[in-house]
Design a protein around this motif. Structure first.
Motif, short mmCIF file in Angstrom:
data_model
loop_
_atom_site.label_atom_id
_atom_site.label_comp_id
_atom_site.label_asym_id
_atom_site.label_seq_id
_atom_site.Cartn_x
_atom_site.Cartn_y
_atom_site.Cartn_z
N LEU A 26 0.37 -17.84 21.27
CA LEU A 26 0.37 -16.43 20.88
C LEU A 26 0.10 -15.45 22.02
O LEU A 26 0.45 -14.28 21.91
CB LEU A 26 -0.64 -16.18 19.75
N VAL A 27 -0.56 -15.92 23.07
CA VAL A 27 -0.83 -15.04 24.20
C VAL A 27 -0.14 -15.59 25.44
O VAL A 27 -0.16 -16.79 25.67
CB VAL A 27 -2.35 -14.84 24.44
N PRO A 28 0.48 -14.75 26.22
CA PRO A 28 1.36 -15.22 27.28
C PRO A 28 0.72 -15.48 28.65
O PRO A 28 1.44 -15.79 29.58
CB PRO A 28 2.37 -14.09 27.39
N ARG A 29 -0.56 -15.34 28.79
CA ARG A 29 -1.17 -15.47 30.10
C ARG A 29 -2.07 -16.69 30.19
O ARG A 29 -2.84 -16.96 29.27
CB ARG A 29 -1.97 -14.22 30.44
N ALA A 30 -1.97 -17.37 31.32
CA ALA A 30 -2.83 -18.53 31.55
C ALA A 30 -4.28 -18.05 31.61
O ALA A 30 -4.60 -17.02 32.16
CB ALA A 30 -2.44 -19.20 32.86
N GLU A 79 -0.95 -2.13 29.40
CA GLU A 79 -0.02 -2.42 30.49
C GLU A 79 1.17 -3.19 29.97
O GLU A 79 1.12 -3.79 28.91
CB GLU A 79 -0.72 -3.23 31.58
N PRO A 80 2.25 -3.22 30.73
CA PRO A 80 3.41 -4.01 30.32
C PRO A 80 3.06 -5.49 30.24
O PRO A 80 2.26 -5.99 31.01
CB PRO A 80 4.44 -3.76 31.43
N LEU A 81 3.68 -6.18 29.30
CA LEU A 81 3.42 -7.60 29.06
C LEU A 81 4.24 -8.46 30.00
O LEU A 81 5.43 -8.26 30.15
CB LEU A 81 3.79 -7.92 27.61
N ARG A 82 3.58 -9.41 30.63
CA ARG A 82 4.27 -10.40 31.47
C ARG A 82 4.08 -11.75 30.80
O ARG A 82 2.95 -12.20 30.63
CB ARG A 82 3.67 -10.42 32.88
N ILE A 83 5.18 -12.39 30.45
CA ILE A 83 5.11 -13.66 29.74
C ILE A 83 5.50 -14.79 30.67
O ILE A 83 6.48 -14.71 31.38
CB ILE A 83 6.04 -13.63 28.51
N LEU A 93 17.00 -16.11 35.55
CA LEU A 93 17.61 -15.41 34.42
C LEU A 93 17.20 -16.05 33.10
O LEU A 93 16.87 -15.36 32.14
CB LEU A 93 19.13 -15.39 34.55
N ASP A 94 17.17 -17.39 33.04
CA ASP A 94 16.72 -18.09 31.83
C ASP A 94 15.27 -17.73 31.51
O ASP A 94 14.92 -17.49 30.35
CB ASP A 94 16.84 -19.61 32.00
N ARG A 95 14.42 -17.69 32.53
CA ARG A 95 13.01 -17.33 32.32
C ARG A 95 12.90 -15.91 31.78
O ARG A 95 12.11 -15.64 30.87
CB ARG A 95 12.23 -17.46 33.62
N LEU A 96 13.68 -15.01 32.30
CA LEU A 96 13.65 -13.63 31.85
C LEU A 96 14.09 -13.52 30.38
O LEU A 96 13.46 -12.82 29.58
CB LEU A 96 14.55 -12.76 32.73
N ILE A 97 15.14 -14.21 30.03
CA ILE A 97 15.64 -14.19 28.65
C ILE A 97 14.61 -14.76 27.69
O ILE A 97 14.33 -14.18 26.63
CB ILE A 97 16.99 -14.94 28.55
N ILE A 98 14.03 -15.89 28.03
CA ILE A 98 13.01 -16.52 27.17
C ILE A 98 11.81 -15.60 27.00
O ILE A 98 11.31 -15.40 25.89
CB ILE A 98 12.60 -17.90 27.73
N ALA A 99 11.35 -15.02 28.09
CA ALA A 99 10.20 -14.12 28.03
C ALA A 99 10.50 -12.90 27.16
O ALA A 99 9.67 -12.50 26.34
CB ALA A 99 9.81 -13.67 29.44
N LEU A 102 10.63 -14.01 23.41
CA LEU A 102 9.29 -14.28 22.89
C LEU A 102 8.53 -12.99 22.66
O LEU A 102 7.90 -12.81 21.62
CB LEU A 102 8.52 -15.20 23.85
N GLU A 103 8.62 -12.08 23.59
CA GLU A 103 7.94 -10.80 23.45
C GLU A 103 8.46 -10.05 22.23
O GLU A 103 7.69 -9.49 21.45
CB GLU A 103 8.14 -9.96 24.70
N GLN A 104 9.77 -10.05 22.02
CA GLN A 104 10.35 -9.36 20.87
C GLN A 104 9.88 -9.97 19.55
O GLN A 104 9.55 -9.25 18.61
CB GLN A 104 11.88 -9.41 20.95
#
Length: 174
Positions: A26-30, A79-83, A93-99, A102-104
């Motif tokens: 549920l949360v995107p940060r280590a 702040e903006p979310l970084r996933i 590009l795959d990482r960007l799409i997945i992130a 997930l954020e959406q």
């Protein structure tokens, strides 16, 4: 202080890994999952409701889900979310799409009712059976199936609306 500290320790020992996995999804940060797990323990330790709860596991998971979505809301406002994707992905590009996807989805889940959000998290992120979810939320297995179906439909509509909105905005700018 909770009227049953041993009961709290027992629940956390039995379900600690499952709670950590939930927070990690549920949360995107280590590192945030560990912080939320500690915050959950402190919150439950001081909660009078834990000692009175009929289903303590349900109480713990409901509190955990609230903590995770509260954290997401605070981060979104701050702040903006970084996933960070959970598994290695081949291209940037795959990482960007997945992130972005997930954020959406997680942002759209914030617009569901509390019950809708809980059943979606328990069923599709925690992979619990309908009967087990029913015990936690006080519904029958059939009702939980219906709630999941309704919540998924609402999520689809919210996501469709989010993707259609930018297209409609682009059309008016042209």
């Amino acid at each position: 202080m909770s009227s049953d500290p041993q009961g709290l320790l027992s629940i956390l020992e039995m379900h600690g890994a499952e709670l950590h996995a939930l927070f990690t999804r549920l949360v995107p940060r280590a590192g945030v999952a560990e912080d939320l797990l500690q915050e959950l323990f402190l919150k439950l330790r001081n909660a009078e409701g834990f000692g009175r709860a009929d289903n303590r596991k349900a109480y713990v998971f409901r509190t955990a889900i609230h903590l995770a979505f509260d954290w997401r809301e605070k981060q979104r406002l701050a702040e903006p979310l970084r996933i960070e994707p959970a598994a290695p992905v081949e291209s940037p590009l795959d990482r960007l799409i997945i992130a972005e996807q997930l954020e959406q989805v997680l942002d759209a889940m914030e617009n569901l009712s509390e019950l809708g959000r809980r059943v979606i998290v328990l069923r599709y992120l925690q992979h619990q059976e309908y009967a087990e979810i029913g015990q936690q939320v006080g519904k029958t297995e059939h009702q939980v199936r219906g709630l999941c179906h309704k919540a998924i439909g609402q999520l689809q509509a919210l996501l469709r609306q989010a993707t259609d909105k930018p297209a409609a905005e682009r059309g008016t700018e042209a």
